[in-house]
Write a protein that holds these residues in place. Structure first.
Motif, PDB file in Angstrom:
ATOM      1  N   TYR A  47       0.849  -1.186   0.000  1.00 38.36           N
ATOM      2  CA  TYR A  47       0.000   0.000   0.000  1.00 38.36           C
ATOM      3  C   TYR A  47       0.891   1.245   0.000  1.00 38.36           C
ATOM      4  N   GLY A  48       0.285   2.422   0.156  1.00 38.93           N
ATOM      5  CA  GLY A  48       1.047   3.667   0.117  1.00 38.93           C
ATOM      6  C   GLY A  48       2.081   3.776   1.217  1.00 38.93           C
ATOM      7  N   ASP A  49       3.063   4.669   0.986  1.00 34.51           N
ATOM      8  CA  ASP A  49       4.148   4.904   1.952  1.00 34.51           C
ATOM      9  C   ASP A  49       4.954   3.649   2.238  1.00 34.51           C
ATOM     10  N   ASN A  50       5.031   2.774   1.229  1.00 32.43           N
ATOM     11  CA  ASN A  50       5.834   1.550   1.332  1.00 32.43           C
ATOM     12  C   ASN A  50       5.388   0.649   2.481  1.00 32.43           C
ATOM     13  N   VAL A  51       4.073   0.644   2.717  1.00 32.06           N
ATOM     14  CA  VAL A  51       3.497  -0.206   3.761  1.00 32.06           C
ATOM     15  C   VAL A  51       3.088  -1.543   3.153  1.00 32.06           C
ATOM     16  N   PHE A  52       3.502  -2.642   3.790  1.00 29.64           N
ATOM     17  CA  PHE A  52       3.122  -3.981   3.352  1.00 29.64           C
ATOM     18  C   PHE A  52       2.186  -4.581   4.392  1.00 29.64           C
ATOM     19  N   SER A  53       1.126  -5.181   3.916  1.00 28.52           N
ATOM     20  CA  SER A  53       0.151  -5.798   4.814  1.00 28.52           C
ATOM     21  C   SER A  53      -0.541  -6.926   4.043  1.00 28.52           C
ATOM     22  N   PRO A  54      -0.798  -8.057   4.700  1.00 28.10           N
ATOM     23  CA  PRO A  54      -0.640  -8.359   6.130  1.00 28.10           C
ATOM     24  C   PRO A  54       0.680  -9.018   6.511  1.00 28.10           C
ATOM     25  N   ASN A  55       1.716  -8.885   5.681  1.00 26.64           N
ATOM     26  CA  ASN A  55       3.062  -9.382   6.020  1.00 26.64           C
ATOM     27  C   ASN A  55       3.138 -10.901   6.170  1.00 26.64           C
ATOM     28  N   GLY A  56       2.413 -11.594   5.291  1.00 32.14           N
ATOM     29  CA  GLY A  56       2.443 -13.051   5.341  1.00 32.14           C
ATOM     30  C   GLY A  56       3.788 -13.651   4.999  1.00 32.14           C
ATOM     31  N   HIS A  57       4.651 -12.862   4.362  1.00 32.46           N
ATOM     32  CA  HIS A  57       5.955 -13.393   3.960  1.00 32.46           C
ATOM     33  C   HIS A  57       6.806 -13.814   5.159  1.00 32.46           C
ATOM     34  N   LYS A  58       6.531 -13.248   6.348  1.00 33.19           N
ATOM     35  CA  LYS A  58       7.351 -13.579   7.521  1.00 33.19           C
ATOM     36  C   LYS A  58       7.132 -15.022   7.975  1.00 33.19           C
ATOM     37  N   TYR A  59       6.079 -15.670   7.452  1.00 28.95           N
ATOM     38  CA  TYR A  59       5.813 -17.065   7.808  1.00 28.95           C
ATOM     39  C   TYR A  59       6.414 -18.048   6.793  1.00 28.95           C
ATOM     40  N   ILE A  60       6.967 -17.533   5.693  1.00 28.76           N
ATOM     41  CA  ILE A  60       7.521 -18.419   4.659  1.00 28.76           C
ATOM     42  C   ILE A  60       8.857 -18.983   5.121  1.00 28.76           C
ATOM     43  N   ARG A  61       8.993 -20.267   5.002  1.00 29.54           N
ATOM     44  CA  ARG A  61      10.258 -20.917   5.363  1.00 29.54           C
ATOM     45  C   ARG A  61      11.054 -21.343   4.141  1.00 29.54           C
ATOM     46  N   GLU A  62      10.394 -21.534   3.008  1.00 30.57           N
ATOM     47  CA  GLU A  62      11.127 -22.013   1.826  1.00 30.57           C
ATOM     48  C   GLU A  62      10.266 -21.856   0.584  1.00 30.57           C
ATOM     49  N   PHE A  63      10.933 -21.595  -0.533  1.00 30.20           N
ATOM     50  CA  PHE A  63      10.276 -21.617  -1.841  1.00 30.20           C
ATOM     51  C   PHE A  63      11.090 -22.530  -2.740  1.00 30.20           C
ATOM     52  N   ASN A  64      10.429 -23.527  -3.307  1.00 26.78           N
ATOM     53  CA  ASN A  64      11.092 -24.508  -4.156  1.00 26.78           C
ATOM     54  C   ASN A  64      10.355 -24.571  -5.484  1.00 26.78           C
ATOM     55  N   CYS A  65      11.094 -24.511  -6.586  1.00 27.63           N
ATOM     56  CA  CYS A  65      10.432 -24.487  -7.896  1.00 27.63           C
ATOM     57  C   CYS A  65      10.990 -25.547  -8.831  1.00 27.63           C
ATOM     58  N   GLU A  66      11.312 -26.717  -8.288  1.00 31.71           N
ATOM     59  CA  GLU A  66      11.888 -27.764  -9.130  1.00 31.71           C
ATOM     60  C   GLU A  66      10.874 -28.326 -10.121  1.00 31.71           C
ATOM     61  N   SER A  67       9.715 -28.717  -9.637  1.00 30.93           N
ATOM     62  CA  SER A  67       8.666 -29.240 -10.517  1.00 30.93           C
ATOM     63  C   SER A  67       7.550 -28.216 -10.661  1.00 30.93           C
ATOM     64  N   VAL A  68       6.878 -27.926  -9.548  1.00 35.42           N
ATOM     65  CA  VAL A  68       5.882 -26.857  -9.500  1.00 35.42           C
ATOM     66  C   VAL A  68       6.273 -25.935  -8.353  1.00 35.42           C
ATOM     67  N   PRO A  69       5.791 -24.679  -8.353  1.00 33.09           N
ATOM     68  CA  PRO A  69       6.120 -23.778  -7.249  1.00 33.09           C
ATOM     69  C   PRO A  69       5.559 -24.303  -5.933  1.00 33.09           C
ATOM     70  N   VAL A  70       6.417 -24.468  -4.933  1.00 31.64           N
ATOM     71  CA  VAL A  70       6.005 -24.955  -3.619  1.00 31.64           C
ATOM     72  C   VAL A  70       6.506 -23.979  -2.561  1.00 31.64           C
ATOM     73  N   MET A  71       5.576 -23.406  -1.807  1.00 34.51           N
ATOM     74  CA  MET A  71       5.923 -22.541  -0.685  1.00 34.51           C
ATOM     75  C   MET A  71       5.636 -23.299   0.606  1.00 34.51           C
ATOM     76  N   THR A  72       6.562 -23.218   1.543  1.00 31.72           N
ATOM     77  CA  THR A  72       6.372 -23.839   2.852  1.00 31.72           C
ATOM     78  C   THR A  72       6.224 -22.744   3.903  1.00 31.72           C
ATOM     79  N   PHE A  73       5.118 -22.792   4.638  1.00 23.88           N
ATOM     80  CA  PHE A  73       4.838 -21.820   5.688  1.00 23.88           C
ATOM     81  C   PHE A  73       4.957 -22.489   7.054  1.00 23.88           C
ATOM     82  N   ARG A  74       5.396 -21.696   8.014  1.00 19.43           N
ATOM     83  CA  ARG A  74       5.388 -22.166   9.402  1.00 19.43           C
ATOM     84  C   ARG A  74       4.754 -21.090  10.269  1.00 19.43           C
TER      85      ARG A  74
END
Length: 654
Positions: free
Chosen positions: A84-111
């Motif tokens: 959003y404006g003023d370089n604000v990010f919400s809801p900041n779900g990226h902080k729960y990402i532990r890994e991104f793997n794209c060998e076969s299909v895109p796979v995101m692992t959340f914790r």
């Protein structure tokens, strides 16, 4: 270890993760594109972006994104991410990402606390449909998932603002809903493979920003409609599948459809496999034929781009059948234009004067892949007819002159790949005798000779074209060669353009060149000194007063810069061909080292693919369209050539 894998430290650092994008297509014009953290940074980004032929020839964003929320003990953890404006990010779900793997299909692992969940995405081939699979790996207590769909229903190049014209109607379907915000659009069906609760809770999410568009000096802020949310429980070890499509699907078949689609995937376990996967994503099959898209996320099918990309995106990955289908579709369209003046609805820019010349070049690559007899049998008549069309001046804006050279008028409208223009006027008015046009013409005539040399009943044709070839060769040298050891970019009457541009590489990289080996070497040396970068050849030498290596700024600033220095990988294909012609097998190690620069890009920009262009100076940042066919195709073709040369070298040393 996966070839394309990003860990927590990179994923949570938005400065590093936001520039990395991913692309998936259905090979029928629809696509899914976003960043690896799921935050859209371009207006063309979206979870389900489709063509709607009934409306126009553009792509349209239906489903912009889907925010997932994990609920445990009544506490909600939103995994979404928007700027959003003023370089604000919400809801900041990226902080729960532990890994991104794209060998076969895109796979995101959340914790999230004691919850570990994976998210996998698959675009279904030839269907306007994406499947997302969520698997709960770990959970110490009961878990519920909530999903909020962000809807756009707009042209991918436009933006949406809050309005009263939307239709907020939501219709229940099996395990989901359907909705359509505006008249003329198809219904969007959002379903799950198990029963789900839908809650009507319509809201506009206002002021979502796209920082890539902001940096490009174009509108970048929009409002998106969220009609409500889905909610359903999930157990440890369970997988649920979400489907977004333009038609109602059978939830019982989601799992099989997902698994079947996985079997068609090429795992990205190497540089070659990444590009092979990327090449297949450009394929476009519709009711009229098979084609190659020029690039994503904003290009359609463009004649010259398709022809340059074709050999690498098909033959170099052993997709001979696709080569035939795409080339045959193209030849039909080209013949219809030449004979009747009718433009094809799918292929754009087929009326440009050099298209027949590039068509012959694309056919010539099949000869290199197979043999001359097979090529003559399948495409000999096409080559012969196109050469005769050029001689008979049936090609619009391509004149055959008495000296054997061809000329074209690009004074008021761009006719070459250097097509930058302001207010419809070309910034580089290449007109008259154009270097690569005449190099391609000489190559075409000699290829025709090679096809029919020694064939019974063709002696007169071969003799006639040998005379023409000799005339072209003499005139080419007289017209383009200069005392500086290179070739003029174009010659118009008494004007000779002195700029050092990469069309030099095309002229010396073709199978048949008017230049002798020592003359080619002089030109090659100049290309190496002034144009070669780890990401392709610069579009202009740094020694030029007009050199502008960086493709940034507003649309006008970028248009002025686009052909004044930034490098393009596709030109390296011709440079490599020229290098092997001059140095033979001794040039193998150098070309192999140069390919490392392109492999480095597999984890940058659009992961597993190559951007449209790169800055002409270090650090050679990728810009423009995130994934382009002719860049991918020509690097694949070069890799194929390197493998062939390596095999030849090995056989000689044994």
């Amino acid at each position: 270890m996966s070839y394309l894998k990003f860990d927590k430290n990179l994923m949570i650092n938005l400065e590093q993760s936001l520039p990395k994008e991913m692309l998936r297509t259905n090979k029928s014009g629809a696509y899914h594109c976003t960043t690896i953290v799921g935050c859209n940074t371009r207006k063309q980004h979206g979870l389900l972006v489709i063509p709607i032929p009934e409306m126009d020839d553009k792509a349209h964003v239906l489903l912009s994104s889907l925010d997932e929320t994990v609920i445990q003990h009544e506490a909600e953890f939103n995994l979404g991410l928007h700027q959003y404006g003023d370089n604000v990010f919400s809801p900041n779900g990226h902080k729960y990402i532990r890994e991104f793997n794209c060998e076969s299909v895109p796979v995101m692992t959340f914790r999230v606390g004691g919850v570990v969940m994976t998210k996998e995405k698959v675009f279904i081939s030839h269907e306007n449909r994406i499947l997302i699979k969520y698997t709960l790996k770990e959970a110490h207590s009961s878990t519920t998932l909530k999903f909020r769909p962000f809807l756009a229903f707009r042209n991918a190049n436009d933006l949406c603002v809050e309005n009263g014209a939307i239709d907020t109607t939501v219709t229940d379907v099996k395990n989901g809903i359907s909705t359509c915000l505006y008249e003329g659009y198809p219904n969007l069906y959002m379903q799950f493979n198990k029963e789900v609760k839908w809650v009507d809770d319509g809201h506009w999410y206002k002021g979502i920003e796209y920082n890539k568009d902001k940096s490009r000096g174009i509108p970048y802020r929009e409002d998106l409609w969220v009609p409500g949310y889905f909610e359903l429980p999930i157990k440890k070890g369970e997988s649920i599948i979400f489907s977004a499509a333009t038609f109602e699907c059978d939830p019982k078949k989601f799992e099989k459809t997902y698994d079947d689609e996985l079997t068609t995937r090429t795992c990205r376990t190497s540089f070659f496999n990444c590009l092979k996967n990327s090449a297949k994503q450009f394929y476009l099959k519709n009711d009229t034929g098979t084609y190659i898209m020029a690039g994503y996320p904003w290009y359609n099918v463009r004649a010259r781009d398709e022809l340059i990309a074709l050999p690498g995106c098909t033959l170099s990955i052993d997709h001979e059948k696709d080569y035939f289908e795409i080339l045959d579709s193209f030849i039909r369209a080209l013949r219809l234009y030449i004979d009747k003046g009718e433009l094809d609805k799918t292929i754009h820019e087929i009326d440009l004067p050099d298209i027949p010349l590039w068509t012959i070049w694309a056919i010539q690559q099949y000869k290199r892949y197979s043999d001359i007899a097979s090529c003559r049998k399948r495409y000999g008549d096409t080559v012969k007819r196109l050469v005769e069309d050029i001689r008979a001046e049936k090609i619009r804006n391509l004149k055959l002159n008495d000296n054997g050279l061809v000329s074209s008028n690009g004074q008021n409208t761009p006719v070459t790949w250097l097509s930058a223009s302001i207010n419809g006027r070309p910034l580089i008015p290449r007109t008259g005798y154009i270097l690569e046009f005449n190099a391609l013409w000489y190559n075409a005539v000699n290829f025709l000779i090679a096809l029919y040399d020694g064939v019974k009943g063709e002696n007169a044709l071969v003799r006639e074209f040998r005379e023409l070839s000799e005339k072209i060769k003499i005139s080419f040298k007289e017209t383009f060669m200069n005392d500086f050891g290179y070739l003029y970019d174009y010659v118009n009457g008494g004007y000779t353009d002195l700029e050092v541009r990469p069309n030099l590489a095309i002229a010396i990289g073709l199978e048949y060149s008017p230049l002798e080996r020592n003359e080619r070497k002089k030109v090659l040396d100049l290309c190496t000194r002034e144009l070669l970068t780890p990401k392709g050849l610069r579009s202009l030498s740094p020694k030029s007063y007009a050199y502008n290596p960086t493709y940034v700024g507003n649309p006008t600033e970028r248009e002025y810069a686009v052909h004044q220095g930034p490098a393009r990988p596709w030109l390296f294909g011709f440079y490599a061909d020229a290098y092997f012609k001059v140095f033979g097998l001794s040039g193998l190690s150098f070309i192999e080292r140069m390919l490392i620069g392109y492999e480095d890009e597999m984890a940058e920009g659009c992961i597993g693919s190559l951007s449209e262009l790169y800055d002409g100076n270090p650090p050679y940042t990728g810009r423009g369209a995130v994934s382009t066919a002719k860049n991918v195709g020509e690097i694949l073709r070069t890799i194929k050539t390197v493998k062939k040369m390596t095999k030849l070298l090995t056989s000689q040393t044994e």
